[in-house]
Design a protein around this motif. Sequence first.
Motif, PDB file in Angstrom:
ATOM      1  N   THR A 171      -9.105   4.005  -1.193  1.00 17.66           N
ATOM      2  CA  THR A 171      -8.170   5.109  -1.375  1.00 17.66           C
ATOM      3  C   THR A 171      -6.955   4.930  -0.471  1.00 17.66           C
ATOM      4  OG1 THR A 171     -10.049   6.576  -1.810  1.00 17.66           O
ATOM      5  CG2 THR A 171      -7.918   7.623  -1.425  1.00 17.66           C
ATOM      6  N   PRO A 172      -5.815   4.456  -1.008  1.00 20.79           N
ATOM      7  CA  PRO A 172      -4.594   4.393  -0.194  1.00 20.79           C
ATOM      8  C   PRO A 172      -3.983   5.784  -0.046  1.00 20.79           C
ATOM      9  CG  PRO A 172      -4.193   3.513  -2.391  1.00 20.79           C
ATOM     10  CD  PRO A 172      -5.650   3.861  -2.330  1.00 20.79           C
ATOM     11  N   ASP A 173      -3.243   6.001   1.038  1.00 20.59           N
ATOM     12  CA  ASP A 173      -2.638   7.325   1.237  1.00 20.59           C
ATOM     13  C   ASP A 173      -1.488   7.576   0.265  1.00 20.59           C
ATOM     14  OD1 ASP A 173      -1.170   5.345   2.466  1.00 20.59           O
ATOM     15  OD2 ASP A 173      -0.456   6.615   4.096  1.00 20.59           O
ATOM     16  N   LYS A 174      -0.962   6.492  -0.354  1.00 20.22           N
ATOM     17  CA  LYS A 174       0.049   6.613  -1.387  1.00 20.22           C
ATOM     18  C   LYS A 174      -0.168   5.485  -2.388  1.00 20.22           C
ATOM     19  CE  LYS A 174       4.309   7.254  -0.086  1.00 20.22           C
ATOM     20  NZ  LYS A 174       5.616   7.063   0.600  1.00 20.22           N
ATOM     21  N   SER A 175       0.456   5.586  -3.530  1.00 17.69           N
ATOM     22  CA  SER A 175       0.353   4.509  -4.519  1.00 17.69           C
ATOM     23  C   SER A 175       1.547   3.574  -4.455  1.00 17.69           C
ATOM     24  CB  SER A 175       0.236   5.092  -5.936  1.00 17.69           C
ATOM     25  OG  SER A 175       1.373   5.895  -6.237  1.00 17.69           O
ATOM     26  N   SER A 176       2.650   4.046  -3.855  1.00 17.65           N
ATOM     27  CA  SER A 176       3.847   3.219  -3.763  1.00 17.65           C
ATOM     28  C   SER A 176       4.495   3.435  -2.396  1.00 17.65           C
ATOM     29  CB  SER A 176       4.837   3.593  -4.874  1.00 17.65           C
ATOM     30  OG  SER A 176       5.993   2.800  -4.800  1.00 17.65           O
ATOM     31  N   PRO A 182       4.636   2.449   6.905  1.00 16.48           N
ATOM     32  CA  PRO A 182       3.209   2.336   7.259  1.00 16.48           C
ATOM     33  C   PRO A 182       2.311   2.646   6.071  1.00 16.48           C
ATOM     34  CG  PRO A 182       4.185   4.314   8.231  1.00 16.48           C
ATOM     35  CD  PRO A 182       5.319   3.510   7.657  1.00 16.48           C
ATOM     36  N   ILE A 183       1.235   1.870   5.961  1.00 14.92           N
ATOM     37  CA  ILE A 183       0.254   2.030   4.875  1.00 14.92           C
ATOM     38  C   ILE A 183      -1.113   2.300   5.506  1.00 14.92           C
ATOM     39  CG2 ILE A 183      -0.887   0.882   2.929  1.00 14.92           C
ATOM     40  CD1 ILE A 183       1.632  -0.865   2.643  1.00 14.92           C
ATOM     41  N   SER A 574       9.443  -6.625  -2.534  1.00 20.50           N
ATOM     42  CA  SER A 574       9.017  -5.623  -3.501  1.00 20.50           C
ATOM     43  C   SER A 574       8.054  -6.250  -4.497  1.00 20.50           C
ATOM     44  CB  SER A 574      10.227  -5.044  -4.235  1.00 20.50           C
ATOM     45  OG  SER A 574      10.906  -6.076  -4.939  1.00 20.50           O
ATOM     46  N   GLY A 575       7.204  -5.423  -5.081  1.00 19.75           N
ATOM     47  CA  GLY A 575       6.259  -5.904  -6.071  1.00 19.75           C
ATOM     48  C   GLY A 575       4.886  -5.284  -5.884  1.00 19.75           C
ATOM     49  N   GLU A 576       3.918  -5.792  -6.643  1.00 23.68           N
ATOM     50  CA  GLU A 576       2.551  -5.279  -6.573  1.00 23.68           C
ATOM     51  C   GLU A 576       1.708  -6.126  -5.639  1.00 23.68           C
ATOM     52  OE1 GLU A 576       1.291  -5.138 -10.704  1.00 23.68           O
ATOM     53  OE2 GLU A 576       1.584  -2.955 -10.677  1.00 23.68           O
ATOM     54  N   TYR A 577       0.794  -5.460  -4.925  1.00 25.91           N
ATOM     55  CA  TYR A 577      -0.093  -6.111  -3.963  1.00 25.91           C
ATOM     56  C   TYR A 577      -1.532  -5.694  -4.248  1.00 25.91           C
ATOM     57  CZ  TYR A 577       3.951  -7.536  -1.200  1.00 25.91           C
ATOM     58  OH  TYR A 577       5.119  -8.114  -0.781  1.00 25.91           O
ATOM     59  N   ILE A 596      -4.649  -1.759  -6.572  1.00 27.79           N
ATOM     60  CA  ILE A 596      -3.277  -2.234  -6.621  1.00 27.79           C
ATOM     61  C   ILE A 596      -2.363  -1.192  -5.984  1.00 27.79           C
ATOM     62  CG2 ILE A 596      -1.389  -3.018  -8.081  1.00 27.79           C
ATOM     63  CD1 ILE A 596      -3.787  -4.877  -8.104  1.00 27.79           C
ATOM     64  N   ILE A 597      -1.522  -1.647  -5.067  1.00 28.33           N
ATOM     65  CA  ILE A 597      -0.469  -0.804  -4.510  1.00 28.33           C
ATOM     66  C   ILE A 597       0.856  -1.495  -4.751  1.00 28.33           C
ATOM     67  CG2 ILE A 597      -1.961   0.239  -2.757  1.00 28.33           C
ATOM     68  CD1 ILE A 597      -0.712  -1.663  -0.715  1.00 28.33           C
ATOM     69  N   SER A 598       1.939  -0.743  -4.684  1.00 30.36           N
ATOM     70  CA  SER A 598       3.244  -1.348  -4.943  1.00 30.36           C
ATOM     71  C   SER A 598       4.210  -1.028  -3.815  1.00 30.36           C
ATOM     72  CB  SER A 598       3.816  -0.853  -6.283  1.00 30.36           C
ATOM     73  OG  SER A 598       4.038   0.550  -6.230  1.00 30.36           O
ATOM     74  N   ILE A 599       5.137  -1.947  -3.603  1.00 29.82           N
ATOM     75  CA  ILE A 599       6.168  -1.797  -2.582  1.00 29.82           C
ATOM     76  C   ILE A 599       7.517  -1.853  -3.285  1.00 29.82           C
ATOM     77  CG2 ILE A 599       7.243  -2.817  -0.544  1.00 29.82           C
ATOM     78  CD1 ILE A 599       4.520  -3.856   0.272  1.00 29.82           C
ATOM     79  N   GLY A 600       8.355  -0.813  -3.079  1.00 30.89           N
ATOM     80  CA  GLY A 600       9.666  -0.754  -3.716  1.00 30.89           C
ATOM     81  C   GLY A 600      10.684  -1.560  -2.969  1.00 30.89           C
TER      82      GLY A 600
END
Length: 603
Positions: A171-176, A182-183, A574-577, A596-600
């Motif tokens: 469970t990430p604290d955010k999806s993007s 910080p993640i 940026s992209g999916e991780y 999967i999480i993403s970075i803008g």
Amino acid sequence: MRKLIAFFILIFTSPSLLAQDQVDFVQDQAQNQEIYVHFDRPFYLGGETIWFSLYNYRADNHQLIFGRRFMQLTLVDKNKQVVKKERIRVVDGKTWGQLTIPDNLTTGNYLFLVTYPFEAADNFLYRKVIPIYNPNDELPTSAPLDVFVDLPDKMMEFKGISTKEEILTITPDKSSYERREPITISLNLPDELTGKASIVVREKTFSGSQGLDIRTIAMDPGDSSVDSHLSAVERTNFRENKPLNWRLVDSHGLLLYELIQTDSAPESSIPYVYIPEDRMTHGIFEVRPKQFVFDATDVSGDEKSLYFSSFTFGTFGAESQGEQRFDWIYRATNYNNIIPKELNRTLELSPSVAQYIQKRRLRTEVLSSYGSNLVIETKEEDVSGLQYRPAIWKKADDYTEMSSLPEFLREIVLGLRVWDRRNKYDLRLNFVGGRYPYAPFYLVNGVPTWDTQRVLEIPMKDIFGVGVIKDLQTETGQARDARAELERFGYFGSNGILSVELRPGVANPFQSEYNNLLKRQFYLEAQSLQIPEYTLETQKSFIPDFRPVLYWNPNVVFAKEGNPKISFFASDDSGEYEVIVEGIGKNGEIIYGKKIISIGKGS
């Protein structure tokens, strides 16, 4: 002691005798084991580091195997040449570490092999073909090789896998996330379930070469749907298809090395070894004329130095007969029967690898304009690791009127006698009721020596302090502490020890002798993947952050006290991780999860 020496003699003289007598519980446990290795990525470039997490579990119920074992990691090329070889310590079924890949390797497939030291390579515990690319090579692009099959979804259709319930929640604290944000990710197992796992967060582009994951340990290779997805290398990683013939099963929990004496010594002497970095003394056992076995089981990992000296045999506290010279015995290993065909296959570029290499070249060009990534803090090297200050210690600055070390010792340091015999100094330590018969062992900034003359010639202006380690031979608390301090030096402390601490910046006159000592990295000391920790100031830094792997933690522990959380920072890419977790529960449960999480692009 007799049993121990006899054991070493058996190891190196008659292995077949051991094999006949070891068909017991220990042998059965050794046979009924498997290895699974979680790598931080499926392929590597020259100069990069292979980060791994290793699980040693029972083949029948998948439970981690209790106890301590020493194993050997070897990276072999298609010509059967060893690229890297390290030993590792496995405790209660788990270990982790890293291997740095030489940057001059040619592009090709390499074999990652796990064995036991002194066992034949045919008795390997685990092997995996790892593609390594030289980023300077120009290679044709092709479709992904069929030996590296993308199976994350198809695996759930396999026998023995489809019935396994997904027990891990990521469970990430955010999806993007924005750049350098910080993640935080929570990892949750059902209540009361404990276990050990490893986690990697990496660019999703690696998935194009993703191979089998930890769920394969529950596969039945006899099932046709499973067998059709296993390469020849992967099939041999199942114990039922790889019977073993252990010769030295009792030594798997020991860290043994072979030594050969390169000089001559009196027949009446016996060598002992002192390890300056750990201030420990060990005996070495002669198994053949001039051939010895050194047991490093209780020595800590990483590189150590060995200082050898000989004493008159049978006389505790005897005067040293001088230093001795030894070298390591290196025995060739036969890899002829374990090199798979995949190792000889010409390595071409899959689209994901081609994209990774292209981005690597771009990153290198950009970083060369900015310098190294300064947001990753590095620790200063500890240059005083050998320094040791005894409990009985005197500071030189408290006695500034002393002109020489012999004068300082005579007047200030109680419990010793120093005298001058025809311009040659001699020294003895006293204790209550007597005096040691021979000169003490010396430590100069932790560096060992028997050279009384050179020690006492050190200028007083260079000395920060002097200490004595000896047996006070009384029953006071101070005396008990002094005996405990002396005992760890073994034979080297049998006439007491004089420790000299030099002032900061003063060159150690015995440094060259220390540099020439026999050295060895006994087993791999695990390091941590360096990741940046951004502050308000470094968030705005113009130094680019192009990490393909954002986070690697090989030792995630699920305990009854609560489930773990991990924290790290996003990069500038940026992209999916992918967040990938692999591990084993206390009762053999397979812990696996992917998110999967993403970075803008950020602002």
